[in-house]
Write an enzyme that holds these catalytic residues in place. Structure first.
Site, PDB file in Angstrom:
ATOM      1  N   GLU A 267      31.520  27.621  61.125  1.00 12.51           N
ATOM      2  CA  GLU A 267      32.927  27.094  61.284  1.00 12.51           C
ATOM      3  C   GLU A 267      33.480  26.689  62.657  1.00 12.51           C
ATOM      4  O   GLU A 267      34.238  25.963  63.068  1.00 12.51           O
ATOM      5  CB  GLU A 267      33.810  27.922  60.499  1.00 12.51           C
TER       6      GLU A 267
ATOM      7  N   GLU B 213      29.648  32.979  52.375  1.00 12.71           N
ATOM      8  CA  GLU B 213      30.878  33.758  51.890  1.00 12.71           C
ATOM      9  C   GLU B 213      30.969  33.734  50.514  1.00 12.71           C
ATOM     10  O   GLU B 213      31.132  34.919  50.033  1.00 12.71           O
ATOM     11  CB  GLU B 213      31.960  32.892  52.488  1.00 12.71           C
TER      12      GLU B 213
HETATM   13  N1  COA Z   1      29.414  42.056  60.132  1.00 14.55           N
HETATM   14  C1  COA Z   1      29.189  43.362  60.644  1.00 14.55           C
HETATM   15  N2  COA Z   1      27.987  43.703  61.502  1.00 14.55           N
HETATM   16  C2  COA Z   1      26.912  42.667  61.583  1.00 14.55           C
HETATM   17  C3  COA Z   1      26.952  41.515  60.719  1.00 14.55           C
HETATM   18  C4  COA Z   1      28.132  41.384  59.987  1.00 14.55           C
HETATM   19  N3  COA Z   1      28.334  40.220  59.334  1.00 14.55           N
HETATM   20  N4  COA Z   1      25.749  40.920  60.891  1.00 14.55           N
HETATM   21  C5  COA Z   1      25.215  41.853  61.443  1.00 14.55           C
HETATM   22  N5  COA Z   1      25.549  42.983  61.759  1.00 14.55           N
HETATM   23  C6  COA Z   1      25.037  43.942  62.506  1.00 14.55           C
HETATM   24  C7  COA Z   1      24.133  44.849  62.043  1.00 14.55           C
HETATM   25  O1  COA Z   1      24.782  45.669  61.252  1.00 14.55           O
HETATM   26  C8  COA Z   1      23.219  45.323  62.833  1.00 14.55           C
HETATM   27  O2  COA Z   1      23.884  46.221  63.598  1.00 14.55           O
HETATM   28  P1  COA Z   1      23.248  47.702  64.201  1.00 14.55           P
HETATM   29  O3  COA Z   1      21.987  47.405  65.194  1.00 14.55           O
HETATM   30  O4  COA Z   1      24.275  48.699  64.608  1.00 14.55           O
HETATM   31  O5  COA Z   1      22.892  48.292  62.746  1.00 14.55           O
HETATM   32  C9  COA Z   1      23.258  44.241  64.250  1.00 14.55           C
HETATM   33  O6  COA Z   1      24.250  43.459  63.793  1.00 14.55           O
HETATM   34  C10 COA Z   1      22.016  43.448  63.984  1.00 14.55           C
HETATM   35  O7  COA Z   1      21.804  42.910  62.770  1.00 14.55           O
HETATM   36  P2  COA Z   1      20.576  43.018  62.050  1.00 14.55           P
HETATM   37  O8  COA Z   1      20.912  42.992  60.329  1.00 14.55           O
HETATM   38  O9  COA Z   1      19.852  44.277  62.160  1.00 14.55           O
HETATM   39  O10 COA Z   1      19.544  41.848  62.563  1.00 14.55           O
HETATM   40  P3  COA Z   1      18.725  41.118  61.618  1.00 14.55           P
HETATM   41  O11 COA Z   1      17.798  40.074  62.433  1.00 14.55           O
HETATM   42  O12 COA Z   1      17.653  41.985  60.745  1.00 14.55           O
HETATM   43  O13 COA Z   1      19.320  40.231  60.602  1.00 14.55           O
HETATM   44  C11 COA Z   1      20.977  38.729  59.830  1.00 14.55           C
HETATM   45  C12 COA Z   1      20.107  39.098  60.895  1.00 14.55           C
HETATM   46  C13 COA Z   1      21.941  37.700  60.167  1.00 14.55           C
HETATM   47  C14 COA Z   1      19.867  38.078  58.607  1.00 14.55           C
HETATM   48  C15 COA Z   1      21.582  39.901  59.091  1.00 14.55           C
HETATM   49  O14 COA Z   1      22.652  40.473  59.994  1.00 14.55           O
HETATM   50  C16 COA Z   1      22.707  39.566  58.185  1.00 14.55           C
HETATM   51  O15 COA Z   1      22.446  38.921  57.055  1.00 14.55           O
HETATM   52  N6  COA Z   1      24.148  39.627  58.360  1.00 14.55           N
HETATM   53  C17 COA Z   1      25.161  39.190  57.548  1.00 14.55           C
HETATM   54  C18 COA Z   1      25.410  37.751  57.658  1.00 14.55           C
HETATM   55  C19 COA Z   1      26.516  37.670  56.895  1.00 14.55           C
HETATM   56  O16 COA Z   1      26.530  37.760  55.452  1.00 14.55           O
HETATM   57  N7  COA Z   1      27.692  37.285  57.536  1.00 14.55           N
HETATM   58  C20 COA Z   1      29.037  37.268  56.764  1.00 14.55           C
HETATM   59  C21 COA Z   1      29.541  35.808  56.802  1.00 14.55           C
HETATM   60  S1  COA Z   1      30.950  35.680  55.900  1.00 14.55           S
END
Ligand code: COA
Length: 232
Positions: A101, A121
């Site tokens: 966005e 979302e």
């Molecule tokens: N909110 C808060 N923290 C987040 C986050 C989010 N949306 N996305 C990632 N993080 C944090 C993780 O908790 C992690 O923190 P930590 O190291 O303290 O545990 C750090 O960022 C790294 O993320 P991680 O999940 O370990 O990386 P990855 O490479 O394994 O996976 C993603 C990457 C993007 C696939 C995965 O983080 C994910 O699915 N995130 C959520 C995406 C999402 O749903 N966003 C919201 C859209 S509204």
């Protein structure tokens, strides 16, 4: 040239309340600064431009607070979309949720080859609230936008390019350099012409063709007025 940089790489630059407040301040400053004729918007860290909203921040707040945040949030996005200077987004890695966005609030999007786009979302029981339901269909069409929104269809950088979501895909080590090249080109032109052209296109999207042509005439005449009546 101004740079706006998302800088929470340890959390994949996810968008939180602090970032919202900072972004509001920075964008206000950019908008009012006549010295800034183009902006580059980017994220630091290896893995992500922005992985969306900070789920621990936005989804855990009690609902009256959320309601206030949504209102304030909308102000940030209106502000973002009202910036008169062109904004070039340089996106890499995860470009999810509010990451897409924010990129859509920019005018030209350069992606690195590793960029991955998605809108998670609806799967989380919420809907995009940073303008995405409006900006995405305008960028890639209704059916494609709905597939991303409703079925969480993810796009590679090449797919995003073929759909017109991004302007160029470049190797990761060339991302900033390419964005800067585009920005420098824009900065080399008369800033009034650049701003008027941006305004004509973006405001025109919400007008009928005849209203849009009228807007274009007025913006063109405004420039000619400032140049002693020159045509062109
Ligand atoms: N909110 C808060 N923290 C987040 C986050 C989010 N949306 N996305 C990632 N993080 C944090 C993780 O908790 C992690 O923190 P930590 O190291 O303290 O545990 C750090 O960022 C790294 O993320 P991680 O999940 O370990 O990386 P990855 O490479 O394994 O996976 C993603 C990457 C993007 C696939 C995965 O983080 C994910 O699915 N995130 C959520 C995406 C999402 O749903 N966003 C919201 C859209 S509204």
């Amino acid at each position: 040239m101004a740079y706006v940089t998302l800088n929470r790489p340890q959390a994949l630059n996810v968008y939180n309340i602090q970032m919202r407040d900072d972004l509001y301040q920075v964008l206000s400053a950019v908008k009012d600064d006549p010295e800034v004729n183009v902006v580059i918007f980017k994220g630091v860290g290896e893995k992500a431009f922005c992985a969306g909203a900070d789920l621990s921040d936005f989804l855990s707040a009690p609902s009256p607070i959320v309601a206030r945040q949504v209102r304030f949030g909308r102000d940030v996005w209106s502000l973002f979309l009202s910036i008169p200077q062109p904004i070039v987004a340089a996106v890499h890695g995860y470009v999810l949720g509010s990451g897409i966005e924010m990129a859509l609030c920019c005018d030209i999007r350069i992606a690195s080859e590793d960029a991955k786009f998605g809108l998670p979302e609806v799967g989380l029981g919420i809907i995009p609230a940073a303008g995405g339901t409006q900006t995405l269909p305008r960028a890639i069409g209704v059916a494609r936008a709905l597939e991303m929104l409703l079925a969480n269809r993810r796009l590679s950088s090449e797919e995003a390019h073929s759909m017109g979501l991004v302007n160029q895909v470049v190797p990761k080590n060339k991302l900033l350099e390419t964005a800067e090249e585009v920005a420098r080109k824009i900065a080399s032109f008369d800033p009034r012409a650049v701003r008027n052209a941006k305004q004509a296109v973006l405001r025109g999207l919400n007008l009928s063709l005849s209203e849009g042509l009228d807007l274009e005439r007025r913006l063109a005449a405004g420039l000619r007025g400032g140049r002693g009546g020159r045509q062109g």
